[in-house]
Design a protein around this motif. Sequence first.
Motif, mmCIF file in Angstrom:
data_model
loop_
_atom_site.group_PDB
_atom_site.id
_atom_site.type_symbol
_atom_site.label_atom_id
_atom_site.label_comp_id
_atom_site.label_asym_id
_atom_site.label_seq_id
_atom_site.Cartn_x
_atom_site.Cartn_y
_atom_site.Cartn_z
ATOM 1 N N GLU A 193 0.821 -1.192 0.000
ATOM 2 C CA GLU A 193 0.000 0.000 0.000
ATOM 3 C C GLU A 193 0.863 1.253 0.000
ATOM 4 O O GLU A 193 0.585 2.229 -0.714
ATOM 5 C CB GLU A 193 -0.914 -0.016 1.219
ATOM 6 N N ALA A 196 2.379 1.715 -3.455
ATOM 7 C CA ALA A 196 1.409 2.271 -4.399
ATOM 8 C C ALA A 196 1.239 3.771 -4.178
ATOM 9 O O ALA A 196 1.111 4.539 -5.144
ATOM 10 C CB ALA A 196 0.071 1.557 -4.243
ATOM 11 N N ALA A 201 -0.528 6.273 -6.870
ATOM 12 C CA ALA A 201 -1.847 5.662 -7.013
ATOM 13 C C ALA A 201 -2.831 6.295 -6.034
ATOM 14 O O ALA A 201 -2.487 6.575 -4.884
ATOM 15 C CB ALA A 201 -1.766 4.147 -6.774
ATOM 16 N N ARG A 205 -7.634 3.471 -6.483
ATOM 17 C CA ARG A 205 -6.829 2.568 -7.318
ATOM 18 C C ARG A 205 -6.081 1.567 -6.434
ATOM 19 O O ARG A 205 -5.987 0.382 -6.774
ATOM 20 C CB ARG A 205 -5.848 3.398 -8.150
ATOM 21 N N THR A 206 -5.572 2.020 -5.310
ATOM 22 C CA THR A 206 -4.877 1.116 -4.393
ATOM 23 C C THR A 206 -5.825 0.050 -3.870
ATOM 24 O O THR A 206 -5.472 -1.133 -3.774
ATOM 25 C CB THR A 206 -4.287 1.908 -3.217
ATOM 26 N N THR A 208 -8.717 -1.086 -5.270
ATOM 27 C CA THR A 208 -9.212 -2.020 -6.283
ATOM 28 C C THR A 208 -8.112 -2.895 -6.874
ATOM 29 O O THR A 208 -8.348 -4.069 -7.182
ATOM 30 C CB THR A 208 -9.911 -1.248 -7.411
ATOM 31 N N SER A 209 -6.907 -2.348 -7.041
ATOM 32 C CA SER A 209 -5.847 -3.070 -7.746
ATOM 33 C C SER A 209 -4.927 -3.856 -6.824
ATOM 34 O O SER A 209 -4.330 -4.850 -7.258
ATOM 35 C CB SER A 209 -4.993 -2.085 -8.566
ATOM 36 N N ILE A 210 -4.818 -3.437 -5.567
ATOM 37 C CA ILE A 210 -3.833 -4.068 -4.677
ATOM 38 C C ILE A 210 -4.501 -4.743 -3.492
ATOM 39 O O ILE A 210 -4.289 -5.929 -3.234
ATOM 40 C CB ILE A 210 -2.800 -3.021 -4.196
ATOM 41 N N PRO A 213 -7.247 -7.826 -4.248
ATOM 42 C CA PRO A 213 -6.657 -9.144 -4.498
ATOM 43 C C PRO A 213 -6.025 -9.767 -3.255
ATOM 44 O O PRO A 213 -6.104 -10.979 -3.054
ATOM 45 C CB PRO A 213 -5.596 -8.854 -5.569
ATOM 46 N N ARG A 216 -8.666 -11.424 -0.989
ATOM 47 C CA ARG A 216 -9.548 -12.378 -1.649
ATOM 48 C C ARG A 216 -10.042 -13.459 -0.692
ATOM 49 O O ARG A 216 -11.217 -13.839 -0.711
ATOM 50 C CB ARG A 216 -8.819 -13.025 -2.826
#
Length: 301
Positions: A193, A196, A201, A205-206, A208-210, A213, A216
Amino acid sequence: MSTVDTAGRKAPRKPKPPPAARGISPLRVLGKVIVWLFTAFNVFVLYWLISASFKTPVEIFTQPFQLPRQWFVLGKPFRNFVYAWSQAGFGEAFLTTVLLVGASAIVTVAIAAPAAYALTRLGVRGSGPMTNFFAIGMGVPFQTVIIPLFVGMAKLNLTNSLIGLFLVYVALSLPFTVFLLTGFFRSLPDEMEEAAAIDGASPFRTFTSIMLPLARGGLITALTLNAIGLWNETLLSIVFLQDNAKFTLARALFTFYGAASYQSEYGGLIAGVTIVVLPMLVLYIVLARRIITGLTLGAGK
């Protein structure tokens, strides 16, 4: 022998033996016995439920613990399931339940995930009290608010409506889901984090993209637990649904209970219970390790 070496430094202390090496703990033995007895009881109940769903009413009462025989001899082993499926209207109810529960669980997690991320990672002012507020919401039994909830939904013309039941499911599932995911997001590492943020970012964006996932496992755990809980929910569907065409599986089973009991179709009734129970049981067995991992990771910090 002296505990000080030639350089004047103290020798390292011997590590303490693990708890298992100190002897047998009576409390641990008692706990294991209780857990295994509880597990054996549940396995026994599951065996009785499945075996009784293949039996005639006479076999259920006279041979409750033996394997089914009569319907197999007559060449109709699935007679009770066919009866329950056709008489209870489980076909349409099954499709309704899958769509309603799936949509409710997905929307609940979709709302709870950004809320939990904001409470734990963005430094929102008052995030601690707000998290506690969600925890308090978990402790409020929905039975205590069902009457004012019904009155409010009736004024909005959302009773006897799957959309209205969907909104109720999402609202009542949010406190637990947010609380679960806050613990999980709090346990995630900060390094990615921070990297990013250095790269420019945005927080969205951090997230959703990092972070998503990485989270999960927790998201799947929350989704599965919500699906299991909503699949077996009965009281709200009884209160808010009146039309047979809109019944969920649990609501259809509740209606089927009266007719099957009146006709002494206890085999068909138990088969109906099996139809409702088995899908979520299989789902839990398949995802048990992932669920346990998600819960333990969420409690890491």
